[in-house]
Write a protein that holds these residues in place. Sequence first.
Motif, mmCIF file in Angstrom:
data_model
loop_
_atom_site.group_PDB
_atom_site.id
_atom_site.type_symbol
_atom_site.label_atom_id
_atom_site.label_comp_id
_atom_site.label_asym_id
_atom_site.label_seq_id
_atom_site.Cartn_x
_atom_site.Cartn_y
_atom_site.Cartn_z
ATOM 1 N N ARG A 1 -5.613 -0.162 0.455
ATOM 2 C CA ARG A 1 -6.598 -0.013 1.522
ATOM 3 C C ARG A 1 -7.564 1.129 1.233
ATOM 4 N NH1 ARG A 1 -4.265 1.800 5.795
ATOM 5 N NH2 ARG A 1 -2.091 1.926 5.164
ATOM 6 N N ARG B 1 -11.352 3.156 2.772
ATOM 7 C CA ARG B 1 -11.933 3.560 4.053
ATOM 8 C C ARG B 1 -12.649 2.387 4.722
ATOM 9 N NH1 ARG B 1 -13.317 8.258 0.985
ATOM 10 N NH2 ARG B 1 -15.287 7.258 0.532
ATOM 11 N N LYS C 1 -17.932 5.920 -9.529
ATOM 12 C CA LYS C 1 -16.787 6.331 -8.709
ATOM 13 C C LYS C 1 -15.481 6.069 -9.449
ATOM 14 C CE LYS C 1 -14.557 5.396 -4.258
ATOM 15 N NZ LYS C 1 -14.768 5.005 -2.861
ATOM 16 N N SER D 1 0.868 -1.184 0.000
ATOM 17 C CA SER D 1 0.000 0.000 0.000
ATOM 18 C C SER D 1 0.903 1.231 0.000
ATOM 19 C CB SER D 1 -0.881 -0.006 1.255
ATOM 20 O OG SER D 1 -1.336 1.302 1.546
HETATM 21 C C1 BTN Z 1 -11.867 4.757 -0.505
HETATM 22 O O1 BTN Z 1 -12.602 5.302 -1.312
HETATM 23 O O2 BTN Z 1 -12.225 3.807 0.187
HETATM 24 C C2 BTN Z 1 -10.450 5.271 -0.373
HETATM 25 C C3 BTN Z 1 -9.524 4.592 -1.344
HETATM 26 C C4 BTN Z 1 -8.082 5.078 -1.264
HETATM 27 C C5 BTN Z 1 -7.158 4.273 -2.162
HETATM 28 C C6 BTN Z 1 -5.781 4.851 -2.242
HETATM 29 S S1 BTN Z 1 -4.817 4.097 -3.518
HETATM 30 C C7 BTN Z 1 -3.378 4.863 -2.911
HETATM 31 C C8 BTN Z 1 -3.464 4.822 -1.405
HETATM 32 N N1 BTN Z 1 -2.923 3.564 -0.906
HETATM 33 C C9 BTN Z 1 -3.852 2.830 -0.315
HETATM 34 O O3 BTN Z 1 -3.666 1.706 0.199
HETATM 35 N N2 BTN Z 1 -5.026 3.454 -0.341
HETATM 36 C C10 BTN Z 1 -4.933 4.745 -0.996
#
Ligand code: BTN
Length: 291
Positions: free
Chosen positions: A72, A74, A138, A44
């Motif tokens: 990851r 929310r 989205k 991540s």
């Molecule tokens: C959501 O809408 O649930 C939030 C998503 C966020 C995704 C981004 S991708 C780059 C960064 N690294 C992650 O693990 N998550 C964020």
Amino acid sequence: MLRREGVEGVEGEGHDARAEGRGVKGVPPGFPEWKVFRFAEVGSTNTVAARMAEAGAPEGTCVVAETQTGGRGRMGRTWHSPPGGLWFSVVLRPAVAPKDVGKLSLVTGVAVTEAIREAAALPAMMKWPNDVVVHGKKVSGTLVEGRWRGERVEHIVAGVGINVAVDVASLPPEVRALAGTLLPPHDPGAAALRDGLLEHVLEKLGSLYGRFLSGGFLEILEKARVYSDTLGREIEAACSDGVVRGTAVGIDADGALVIRTCSGEVRMVSGDVSVRSTGAVHAEQAGRGRR
Ligand code: BTN
């Protein structure tokens, strides 16, 4: 002070070591120059950026990956991050109280919305609190995480995922139903758009973040209201207390969604919002909680 061992530590964990530092034009004076570190694959980018921040990486550090194996979202959700998307996280060190950190997710959402509008020439809108939708699908989400001690914010990591040219059909059914992509997968313009978007988001974020730090949050909030795809809609919002049904009538000075229900107004700081647009209810992802 930048302690180089932060970057070396990340590289030493088996990630692709094609880290690269480069400045991005348009960052307002006073804001540290963005420094971008690129990786082919990470778990991540938020985790990598947080480790770099903990090791002393300065504000403006940006981690980009072509794919994430443990992206990851929310509320502990998985964020599917196949090739073709733009997955990145930035380190910020705002001198604000922890209670104001949540506002940064809205600041980031506005930056992404404006960047998509300009770089991709698409009518991007914000789905409260900070999803970005194009034609109701989205295309982007933001995950803001941070660490603070008492009243002192040590660092914030703002992670952004944008489906630039993602094969939506390859996503799990529950995600596929709501997700969109800016370009078809393998579009010849995808690489240029990913680069252009990164540059635009960092430029916008630098500028909006500067305004946020100098007391300009209300101005940013006004942009969020203008871009909002949620206001005026009949919604269902799930939180730990249950489900609230009503009309989304406002976003208040703290960024909370104000819902008019049959028994009065409810203020939601985070929640799982479902929008009733054409009779159908579309589940949207967001954080949970009501105040
Ligand atoms: C959501 O809408 O649930 C939030 C998503 C966020 C995704 C981004 S991708 C780059 C960064 N690294 C992650 O693990 N998550 C964020």
